[in-house]
Design a protein around this motif. Structure first.
Motif, PDB file in Angstrom:
ATOM      1  N   GLN A  33     -24.420  43.122  -2.974  1.00  0.00           N
ATOM      2  CA  GLN A  33     -23.335  42.351  -3.592  1.00  0.00           C
ATOM      3  C   GLN A  33     -23.335  42.599  -5.096  1.00  0.00           C
ATOM      4  OE1 GLN A  33     -23.868  38.282  -2.082  1.00  0.00           O
ATOM      5  NE2 GLN A  33     -22.707  38.833  -0.247  1.00  0.00           N
ATOM      6  N   ASN A  34     -22.230  43.118  -5.607  1.00  0.00           N
ATOM      7  CA  ASN A  34     -22.092  43.452  -7.025  1.00  0.00           C
ATOM      8  C   ASN A  34     -20.749  42.922  -7.512  1.00  0.00           C
ATOM      9  OD1 ASN A  34     -24.472  45.525  -7.555  1.00  0.00           O
ATOM     10  ND2 ASN A  34     -23.618  46.019  -5.553  1.00  0.00           N
TER      11      ASN A  34
ATOM     12  N   ILE B 156     -31.034  40.482  -5.847  1.00  0.00           N
ATOM     13  CA  ILE B 156     -30.882  39.127  -5.292  1.00  0.00           C
ATOM     14  C   ILE B 156     -29.845  39.219  -4.172  1.00  0.00           C
ATOM     15  CG2 ILE B 156     -30.237  36.725  -5.780  1.00  0.00           C
ATOM     16  CD1 ILE B 156     -30.844  37.326  -8.759  1.00  0.00           C
ATOM     17  N   LYS B 157     -30.266  38.943  -2.953  1.00  0.00           N
ATOM     18  CA  LYS B 157     -29.378  39.104  -1.794  1.00  0.00           C
ATOM     19  C   LYS B 157     -28.045  38.358  -1.942  1.00  0.00           C
ATOM     20  CE  LYS B 157     -30.961  39.942   2.823  1.00  0.00           C
ATOM     21  NZ  LYS B 157     -31.485  39.297   4.016  1.00  0.00           N
ATOM     22  N   ASP B 158     -28.123  37.094  -2.306  1.00  0.00           N
ATOM     23  CA  ASP B 158     -26.902  36.301  -2.461  1.00  0.00           C
ATOM     24  C   ASP B 158     -26.531  36.288  -3.937  1.00  0.00           C
ATOM     25  OD1 ASP B 158     -26.538  35.216   0.322  1.00  0.00           O
ATOM     26  OD2 ASP B 158     -28.594  34.584  -0.092  1.00  0.00           O
ATOM     27  N   PHE B 159     -25.580  37.125  -4.296  1.00  0.00           N
ATOM     28  CA  PHE B 159     -25.284  37.395  -5.705  1.00  0.00           C
ATOM     29  C   PHE B 159     -23.772  37.526  -5.802  1.00  0.00           C
ATOM     30  CE2 PHE B 159     -25.279  40.502  -9.341  1.00  0.00           C
ATOM     31  CZ  PHE B 159     -26.086  39.795 -10.224  1.00  0.00           C
ATOM     32  N   ARG B 160     -23.088  36.351  -5.903  1.00  0.00           N
ATOM     33  CA  ARG B 160     -21.643  36.463  -5.701  1.00  0.00           C
ATOM     34  C   ARG B 160     -20.803  35.323  -6.289  1.00  0.00           C
ATOM     35  NH1 ARG B 160     -23.900  35.615  -0.464  1.00  0.00           N
ATOM     36  NH2 ARG B 160     -23.409  33.565   0.395  1.00  0.00           N
ATOM     37  N   ASP B 161     -19.490  35.479  -6.096  1.00  0.00           N
ATOM     38  CA  ASP B 161     -18.453  34.476  -6.393  1.00  0.00           C
ATOM     39  C   ASP B 161     -18.291  34.195  -7.891  1.00  0.00           C
ATOM     40  OD1 ASP B 161     -18.544  34.439  -3.631  1.00  0.00           O
ATOM     41  OD2 ASP B 161     -19.600  32.519  -3.491  1.00  0.00           O
ATOM     42  N   PRO B 162     -18.048  35.234  -8.705  1.00  0.00           N
ATOM     43  CA  PRO B 162     -17.908  35.038 -10.160  1.00  0.00           C
ATOM     44  C   PRO B 162     -16.676  34.194 -10.514  1.00  0.00           C
ATOM     45  CG  PRO B 162     -17.175  37.248  -9.537  1.00  0.00           C
ATOM     46  CD  PRO B 162     -17.804  36.643  -8.307  1.00  0.00           C
ATOM     47  N   LYS B 163     -16.881  33.174 -11.340  1.00  0.00           N
ATOM     48  CA  LYS B 163     -15.760  32.357 -11.835  1.00  0.00           C
ATOM     49  C   LYS B 163     -15.783  32.477 -13.344  1.00  0.00           C
ATOM     50  CE  LYS B 163     -12.589  28.925 -11.036  1.00  0.00           C
ATOM     51  NZ  LYS B 163     -11.769  28.732 -12.222  1.00  0.00           N
ATOM     52  N   VAL B 164     -14.705  32.978 -13.918  1.00  0.00           N
ATOM     53  CA  VAL B 164     -14.674  33.323 -15.342  1.00  0.00           C
ATOM     54  C   VAL B 164     -13.637  32.475 -16.079  1.00  0.00           C
ATOM     55  CG1 VAL B 164     -14.180  35.200 -16.982  1.00  0.00           C
ATOM     56  CG2 VAL B 164     -15.437  35.683 -14.863  1.00  0.00           C
TER      57      VAL B 164
ATOM     58  N   ILE C 276     -13.856  42.636  -0.283  1.00  0.00           N
ATOM     59  CA  ILE C 276     -13.526  41.877  -1.496  1.00  0.00           C
ATOM     60  C   ILE C 276     -13.874  40.409  -1.252  1.00  0.00           C
ATOM     61  CG2 ILE C 276     -11.790  41.441  -3.262  1.00  0.00           C
ATOM     62  CD1 ILE C 276     -12.257  44.462  -2.718  1.00  0.00           C
ATOM     63  N   PHE C 277     -15.008  39.992  -1.747  1.00  0.00           N
ATOM     64  CA  PHE C 277     -15.461  38.615  -1.567  1.00  0.00           C
ATOM     65  C   PHE C 277     -14.857  37.721  -2.669  1.00  0.00           C
ATOM     66  CE2 PHE C 277     -19.517  38.286   1.261  1.00  0.00           C
ATOM     67  CZ  PHE C 277     -18.839  38.879   2.313  1.00  0.00           C
ATOM     68  N   SER C 278     -15.301  36.481  -2.687  1.00  0.00           N
ATOM     69  CA  SER C 278     -14.674  35.493  -3.570  1.00  0.00           C
ATOM     70  C   SER C 278     -14.843  35.784  -5.057  1.00  0.00           C
ATOM     71  CB  SER C 278     -15.225  34.101  -3.266  1.00  0.00           C
ATOM     72  OG  SER C 278     -14.681  33.669  -2.041  1.00  0.00           O
TER      73      SER C 278
ATOM     74  N   SER D 231     -19.681  32.078 -14.350  1.00  0.00           N
ATOM     75  CA  SER D 231     -20.699  31.400 -13.536  1.00  0.00           C
ATOM     76  C   SER D 231     -20.822  32.215 -12.260  1.00  0.00           C
ATOM     77  CB  SER D 231     -20.261  29.989 -13.178  1.00  0.00           C
ATOM     78  OG  SER D 231     -19.770  29.318 -14.314  1.00  0.00           O
ATOM     79  N   LEU D 232     -22.033  32.523 -11.880  1.00  0.00           N
ATOM     80  CA  LEU D 232     -22.260  33.354 -10.695  1.00  0.00           C
ATOM     81  C   LEU D 232     -23.277  32.668  -9.788  1.00  0.00           C
ATOM     82  CD1 LEU D 232     -21.442  36.253  -9.630  1.00  0.00           C
ATOM     83  CD2 LEU D 232     -23.634  37.020 -10.537  1.00  0.00           C
ATOM     84  N   ALA D 233     -22.985  32.626  -8.492  1.00  0.00           N
ATOM     85  CA  ALA D 233     -23.935  32.037  -7.546  1.00  0.00           C
ATOM     86  C   ALA D 233     -25.013  33.067  -7.242  1.00  0.00           C
ATOM     87  CB  ALA D 233     -23.215  31.627  -6.272  1.00  0.00           C
ATOM     88  N   THR D 234     -26.237  32.703  -7.524  1.00  0.00           N
ATOM     89  CA  THR D 234     -27.341  33.632  -7.338  1.00  0.00           C
ATOM     90  C   THR D 234     -28.417  32.944  -6.487  1.00  0.00           C
ATOM     91  OG1 THR D 234     -28.153  32.956  -9.532  1.00  0.00           O
ATOM     92  CG2 THR D 234     -26.887  34.978  -9.429  1.00  0.00           C
ATOM     93  N   LYS D 235     -28.145  32.900  -5.211  1.00  0.00           N
ATOM     94  CA  LYS D 235     -29.030  32.361  -4.180  1.00  0.00           C
ATOM     95  C   LYS D 235     -29.250  30.859  -4.262  1.00  0.00           C
ATOM     96  CE  LYS D 235     -33.533  33.156  -2.116  1.00  0.00           C
ATOM     97  NZ  LYS D 235     -34.818  33.835  -2.333  1.00  0.00           N
ATOM     98  N   ASN D 236     -30.142  30.415  -5.117  1.00  0.00           N
ATOM     99  CA  ASN D 236     -30.482  28.989  -5.187  1.00  0.00           C
ATOM    100  C   ASN D 236     -30.258  28.424  -6.584  1.00  0.00           C
ATOM    101  OD1 ASN D 236     -32.428  30.390  -6.490  1.00  0.00           O
ATOM    102  ND2 ASN D 236     -34.154  29.510  -5.378  1.00  0.00           N
ATOM    103  N   ARG D 237     -29.399  29.109  -7.355  1.00  0.00           N
ATOM    104  CA  ARG D 237     -29.143  28.662  -8.725  1.00  0.00           C
ATOM    105  C   ARG D 237     -27.839  29.310  -9.200  1.00  0.00           C
ATOM    106  NH1 ARG D 237     -34.149  32.372 -10.682  1.00  0.00           N
ATOM    107  NH2 ARG D 237     -34.620  32.125  -8.485  1.00  0.00           N
ATOM    108  N   ILE D 238     -27.370  28.854 -10.349  1.00  0.00           N
ATOM    109  CA  ILE D 238     -26.194  29.484 -10.961  1.00  0.00           C
ATOM    110  C   ILE D 238     -26.680  30.270 -12.170  1.00  0.00           C
ATOM    111  CG2 ILE D 238     -23.958  29.068 -12.087  1.00  0.00           C
ATOM    112  CD1 ILE D 238     -24.166  28.302  -9.010  1.00  0.00           C
ATOM    113  N   THR D 239     -26.219  31.502 -12.297  1.00  0.00           N
ATOM    114  CA  THR D 239     -26.538  32.304 -13.472  1.00  0.00           C
ATOM    115  C   THR D 239     -25.271  32.443 -14.316  1.00  0.00           C
ATOM    116  OG1 THR D 239     -28.205  33.498 -12.203  1.00  0.00           O
ATOM    117  CG2 THR D 239     -27.530  34.478 -14.297  1.00  0.00           C
ATOM    118  N   PHE D 240     -25.410  32.160 -15.613  1.00  0.00           N
ATOM    119  CA  PHE D 240     -24.271  32.294 -16.531  1.00  0.00           C
ATOM    120  C   PHE D 240     -24.373  33.622 -17.277  1.00  0.00           C
ATOM    121  CE2 PHE D 240     -24.978  27.683 -16.109  1.00  0.00           C
ATOM    122  CZ  PHE D 240     -23.743  27.337 -15.568  1.00  0.00           C
ATOM    123  N   TYR D 241     -23.234  34.288 -17.391  1.00  0.00           N
ATOM    124  CA  TYR D 241     -23.126  35.537 -18.145  1.00  0.00           C
ATOM    125  C   TYR D 241     -22.028  35.358 -19.180  1.00  0.00           C
ATOM    126  CZ  TYR D 241     -25.627  37.937 -14.322  1.00  0.00           C
ATOM    127  OH  TYR D 241     -26.559  38.341 -13.402  1.00  0.00           O
TER     128      TYR D 241
END
Ligand code: FRU
Length: 480
Positions: free
Chosen positions: A120-121, A148-156, A77-79, A168-178
């Motif tokens: 990482q899901n 994407i290997k580094d695909f983690r730490d969802p903040k909702v 259980i990651f962040s 907001s999700l950390a996706t390696k070298n950028r933030i992806t918003f869902y």
């Protein structure tokens, strides 16, 4: 005794035993601040991650609760974060009870070992008893890794203008918003930051929230990065801009740091606190987080910090200051005689206990250096100072105690002075193994750990002609 071992912070949260890293799932609900955290309850080093849990009614005194989330077949259980789904948009509520929903990363160590890039899901879990017990959602994961290997730490958070959840999700070298209507089905909205900000390491632990400046709303995006911080290793940068429910647009391209010191990482803010935005970071650095010389537990959190925006020299900065609740543990206020302050090299042997808070005001017009030196009978010293020539604040821990556990630990960490006023103030929060420096009302912040053989008992101000107008010493009561 528990919570009173050598190096144990007395004004900061740390787990009773074992390993801790990032703060997770921070949400305020029914009078209680919830703090979950990355936890390995079998050793004092990083391992299979669980979510530990602690609660507080005042942000200062904490009670550790039973472990909230255990690893499962999807992995460790990651962040991640937690929200109160008050309208039961998820349908996970029952008997009229709103669910608390945790959104976190499932990290599959087997997939990682096998060389997959999809290990990482994002998953969710819910609680119907205010965070005490949790049930994982049957349909996990709710966001599958696209490769994407580094695909983690969802903040909702709930984006009220658009009546939807935003992640907001950390996706390696950028933030992806869902975004999502129900916390289960998520749609990608946009990406941010591939060509902006610091990129010395992987992006982790984002947080997006609004703050007002002179009545106008801005959005702040926090992004932790490791390595690549201004004083090496882990650190947290931020962007100030606009958010329209889909896209984040920064107002400036300067790289900014919420804390320049080596020991404030993966920090995010509490949800559900109304207009207040309260930040908490993990008080360590991946460079040596697994090696620091504590025995029964390892690592602590920073002091909770109230965030605000300020316009300085044409740009908008975040200020962080200890939350006002810290006042509750101030045992007394010692105002140092201004005449004593006027002399150079005054030694005040007034520290009888840690933790202690120091409040200083001084004037920079003479453009002189000064430093606050904490020392002990073992000849060790921790120096916090201001270097007028380079206009930087610093923490020098090179002689502050044990350093051998990591070859880069003996360092001087610097933070630029961002404000241009002559009047300067500095607030220090010193605990058994940490110092937090809030300069210029929290414009320039530095946090650093140190591990002295003996507690510091002596304070001296080394004042090279600079005018210190005011010094207050406030011993703090232990929170344990
Ligand atoms: C940040 C971090 C996160 C991750 C967690 C694992 O310190 O690396 O990106 O979710 O720690 O414990």
């Amino acid at each position: 005794t528990a919570y009173h071992e050598p190096y144990r912070p007395q004004a900061h949260f740390s787990p009773k035993k074992w390993w801790m890293n990032d703060p997770n799932g921070m949400v305020y609900y029914k009078g209680t601040y919830h703090l979950f955290f990355q936890h390995y309850p079998k050793a004092t080093i990083w391992g299979p991650m669980h979510w530990g849990h602690a609660t507080s009614t005042d942000l200062v005194h904490w009670t550790e609760q039973p472990i909230a989330l255990y690893p499962d077949k999807l992995g460790y259980i990651f962040s991640g974060s937690a929200v109160v789904d008050k309208d039961n948009t998820s349908g996970l509520g029952a008997n009229g009870k709103a669910p608390m929903v945790a959104i976190f990363t499932s990290h599959d160590p087997k997939g990682e070992k096998a060389g997959s890039s999809k290990f990482q899901n994002q998953s969710i879990a819910y609680s119907l008893d205010e965070g005490r017990t949790w049930t994982k959602y049957k349909g996990n994961p709710v966001i599958k890794n696209p490769g994407i290997k580094d695909f983690r730490d969802p903040k909702v958070f709930w984006y009220d203008e658009g009546k939807k959840w935003v992640m907001s999700l950390a996706t390696k070298n950028r933030i992806t918003f869902y975004s999502s209507a129900n916390l289960k089905d998520w749609t990608k909205q946009s990406e941010f930051g591939q060509t902006l900000g610091a990129h010395g390491g992987v992006w982790e632990c984002p947080d997006l929230f609004p703050l007002k400046l002179n009545g106008k709303e801005y959005w702040v995006l926090l992004v932790s990065i490791n390595p690549g911080g201004p004083n090496q290793g882990s650190a947290t940068q931020y962007f100030v801009g606009h958010f329209d429910g889909k896209t984040f647009t920064p107002v400036s391209t300067n790289t900014k740091w919420i804390d320049f010191g080596p020991d404030d990482y993966a920090g995010v803010t509490w949800g559900n606190t109304g207009k207040r935005k309260i930040f908490l970071g993990w008080m360590s650095n991946w460079r040596y987080a697994n090696q620091t010389p504590t025995k029964v537990w390892r690592n602590a959190m920073t002091i909770p910090r109230e965030l605000s925006l300020q316009l300085t020299a044409g740009d908008i900065y975040l200020r962080s200051e200890p939350v006002e609740e810290v006042e509750k543990i101030v045992s007394k206020t010692i105002k140092v005689d201004p005449e004593l302050l006027a002399k150079n090299n005054n030694i005040f042997s007034v520290i009888k206990q840690t933790p202690t808070q120091y409040v200083l005001k001084f004037d920079t017009k003479a453009a002189n250096n000064f430093s606050v030196v904490l020392s002990n009978a073992g000849g060790e010293q921790l120096i916090v100072g201001y270097d007028a020539k380079s206009m930087r604040y610093y923490i020098d821990r090179t002689k502050a105690g044990q350093t051998k556990f990591d070859k880069g630990f003996a360092q001087i960490a610097y933070a630029p002075r961002l404000t241009t006023t002559l009047e300067t103030d500095m607030q220090l929060v010193v605990d058994a193994s940490s110092v937090e420096v809030f300069a210029d009302k929290g414009h320039s912040v530095l946090t650093s750990q140190f591990f002295p053989k003996k507690p510091y008992t002596k304070l001296s101000i080394v004042n090279h002609g600079l005018e210190i107008e005011h010094l207050e010493i406030q011993p703090l009561k232990s929170i344990w």
